[in-house]
Scaffold this motif. Structure first.
Motif, PDB file in Angstrom:
ATOM      1  N   LYS A   1       0.837  -1.189   0.000  1.00  0.00           N
ATOM      2  CA  LYS A   1       0.000   0.000   0.000  1.00  0.00           C
ATOM      3  C   LYS A   1       0.881   1.251   0.000  1.00  0.00           C
ATOM      4  O   LYS A   1       1.847   1.347   0.752  1.00  0.00           O
ATOM      5  CB  LYS A   1      -0.909  -0.009   1.230  1.00  0.00           C
ATOM      6  N   GLY A   2       0.559   2.174  -0.882  1.00  0.00           N
ATOM      7  CA  GLY A   2       1.307   3.419  -0.967  1.00  0.00           C
ATOM      8  C   GLY A   2       2.437   3.410  -1.978  1.00  0.00           C
ATOM      9  O   GLY A   2       3.034   4.439  -2.255  1.00  0.00           O
ATOM     10  N   VAL A   3       2.751   2.244  -2.550  1.00  0.00           N
ATOM     11  CA  VAL A   3       3.810   2.146  -3.558  1.00  0.00           C
ATOM     12  C   VAL A   3       3.144   1.907  -4.901  1.00  0.00           C
ATOM     13  O   VAL A   3       2.366   0.978  -5.060  1.00  0.00           O
ATOM     14  CB  VAL A   3       4.797   0.997  -3.235  1.00  0.00           C
ATOM     15  N   SER A   4       3.444   2.757  -5.861  1.00  0.00           N
ATOM     16  CA  SER A   4       2.807   2.617  -7.169  1.00  0.00           C
ATOM     17  C   SER A   4       3.535   1.579  -8.014  1.00  0.00           C
ATOM     18  O   SER A   4       4.766   1.468  -7.962  1.00  0.00           O
ATOM     19  CB  SER A   4       2.788   3.965  -7.903  1.00  0.00           C
ATOM     20  N   ALA A   5       2.779   0.834  -8.776  1.00  0.00           N
ATOM     21  CA  ALA A   5       3.360  -0.145  -9.695  1.00  0.00           C
ATOM     22  C   ALA A   5       4.112   0.592 -10.783  1.00  0.00           C
ATOM     23  O   ALA A   5       3.709   1.664 -11.214  1.00  0.00           O
ATOM     24  CB  ALA A   5       2.261  -1.010 -10.306  1.00  0.00           C
ATOM     25  N   GLU A   6       5.207   0.016 -11.223  1.00  0.00           N
ATOM     26  CA  GLU A   6       6.002   0.630 -12.286  1.00  0.00           C
ATOM     27  C   GLU A   6       6.211  -0.371 -13.410  1.00  0.00           C
ATOM     28  O   GLU A   6       7.328  -0.612 -13.854  1.00  0.00           O
ATOM     29  CB  GLU A   6       7.339   1.118 -11.734  1.00  0.00           C
ATOM     30  N   ILE A   7       5.126  -0.948 -13.885  1.00  0.00           N
ATOM     31  CA  ILE A   7       5.190  -1.982 -14.908  1.00  0.00           C
ATOM     32  C   ILE A   7       5.904  -1.488 -16.164  1.00  0.00           C
ATOM     33  O   ILE A   7       6.654  -2.220 -16.790  1.00  0.00           O
ATOM     34  CB  ILE A   7       3.775  -2.503 -15.239  1.00  0.00           C
TER      35      ILE A   7
END
Length: 79
Positions: free
Chosen positions: A10-16
């Motif tokens: 939670k709070g960390v954005s995915a960086e696909i």
């Protein structure tokens, strides 16, 4: 290889779409591969990675950039 989802805390954005995270250059994981080559699996905390090896320092930086605190790597064989 391509992946379509990323499990983040939670709070960390995915960086696909971040090529530095999704597609690591062979030279940057060579030391990690060599360690896995002598074991069936590896489990470690990111803060325990020895940064004296430049390739491991790059891996540590990439993992920390995603707030990844530990890894469990296993060999997967495919035909």
């Amino acid at each position: 290889a391509k992946y379509f989802s990323e499990w983040c805390k939670k709070g960390v954005s995915a960086e696909i779409e971040n090529p530095n995270v999704a597609f690591v250059v062979w030279e940057e994981i060579k030391a990690l591969y060599q360690m896995l080559n002598t074991h069936n699996s590896l489990t470690f905390h990111v803060n325990e990675i020895d940064e004296s090896d430049n390739s491991l320092a790059v891996i540590k930086y990439l993992l920390e950039s995603q707030d990844i605190v530990s890894l469990h790597l296993v060999k997967v064989y495919y035909e």
